[in-house]
Write a protein that holds these residues in place. Structure first.
Motif, mmCIF file in Angstrom:
data_model
loop_
_atom_site.group_PDB
_atom_site.id
_atom_site.type_symbol
_atom_site.label_atom_id
_atom_site.label_comp_id
_atom_site.label_asym_id
_atom_site.label_seq_id
_atom_site.Cartn_x
_atom_site.Cartn_y
_atom_site.Cartn_z
ATOM 1 N N PRO A 12 0.805 -1.227 0.000
ATOM 2 C CA PRO A 12 0.000 0.000 0.000
ATOM 3 C C PRO A 12 0.836 1.274 0.000
ATOM 4 O O PRO A 12 0.475 2.257 -0.651
ATOM 5 N N ALA A 13 1.962 1.277 0.719
ATOM 6 C CA ALA A 13 2.795 2.478 0.782
ATOM 7 C C ALA A 13 3.342 2.838 -0.594
ATOM 8 O O ALA A 13 3.404 4.014 -0.970
ATOM 9 N N ILE A 59 0.464 4.257 -2.782
ATOM 10 C CA ILE A 59 0.186 5.651 -2.429
ATOM 11 C C ILE A 59 1.295 6.557 -2.959
ATOM 12 O O ILE A 59 1.037 7.646 -3.483
ATOM 13 N N GLY A 112 0.777 7.148 -6.617
ATOM 14 C CA GLY A 112 -0.312 8.096 -6.839
ATOM 15 C C GLY A 112 0.096 9.528 -6.545
ATOM 16 O O GLY A 112 -0.247 10.454 -7.290
ATOM 17 N N LEU A 113 0.844 9.726 -5.458
ATOM 18 C CA LEU A 113 1.310 11.070 -5.111
ATOM 19 C C LEU A 113 2.290 11.596 -6.156
ATOM 20 O O LEU A 113 2.281 12.787 -6.492
#
Length: 216
Positions: free
Chosen positions: A191-192, A195, A198-199
């Motif tokens: 998940p990290a 994310i 996406g960032l």
């Protein structure tokens, strides 16, 4: 280092004191990359971090206690300082020597240190263009993909090609990026990292970075 050792058809288990510093998401990423280092699978022992994941994913305390008791009874439980299992072959990696890297430029098992990317890119580009045949006949450019007309000898010799794609006229130069991605099956196990991808995309768009027509 695993490919150099040769782990095809092997079950690779990661062990040692460094495990306590690896969250389960990172372990899942390493396990998911087994095809990259050639193993049948990559596994980690059961420890307190495993139980933390069970709690995070909504398992009952009764089930968590059962997993812990079973792992300890079967000698599968790991904690810092516990005796290691007996392995057919072992390798040691100092985690302090691990540096940020990129995979590529051709195969996922290829690795380029992030600090050396620019140098590696330029060297690879020289290698790909050094043997260009300036006398070659005209070649078609992206015809099957809906691209433009054939590219002439003059353009090939100069290292560029003028094409039309998606109703845009584009000049592709040596080393142009025509495919790019920041997601993969490896990313989706962490998940990290998802994310972070996406960032990265959001911040790039906010700074005005746009996809060029030939980039997929």
């Amino acid at each position: 280092m695993l490919r150099k050792l040769g782990v095809v058809g092997k079950f690779v288990e990661f062990y040692g004191d460094g495990l306590q510093h690896l969250p389960l998401a990172d372990r899942a990423t390493i396990g998911n990359m087994a095809p990259e280092y050639g193993a049948t699978c990559g596994i980690f022992p059961i420890d307190a971090e495993s139980l933390n994941y069970l709690r995070l994913s909504g398992r009952s305390e009764e089930q968590i206690n059962l997993v812990e008791a079973y792992a300890k009874a079967q000698g599968l439980w790991h904690e810092p300082g516990s005796p290691h299992a007996q392995y057919s072959t072992t390798l040691e990696l100092d985690m302090g020597t691990v540096k940020p890297s990129l995979a590529g430029p051709k195969r996922p098992q290829d690795r380029v240190l992030l600090e050396d990317v620019q140098k590696n890119y330029r060297e690879a580009l020289v290698g790909m263009t050094a043997n260009r045949d300036k006398r070659s006949e005209d070649v078609s450019s992206f015809v099957n993909e809906g691209g433009g007309a054939a590219v002439g000898n003059e353009q090939l010799a100069k290292g560029f090609a003028d094409i039309e794609i998606e109703n845009h006229k584009v000049r592709l130069k040596d080393g142009a990026v025509v495919i790019a991605a920041i997601t993969s099956c490896t990313n989706t196990s962490n998940p990290a990292v998802m994310i972070g991808a996406g960032l990265l995309a959001r911040n790039a768009a906010a700074k005005g970075l746009n996809r060029q027509p030939p980039v997929y």
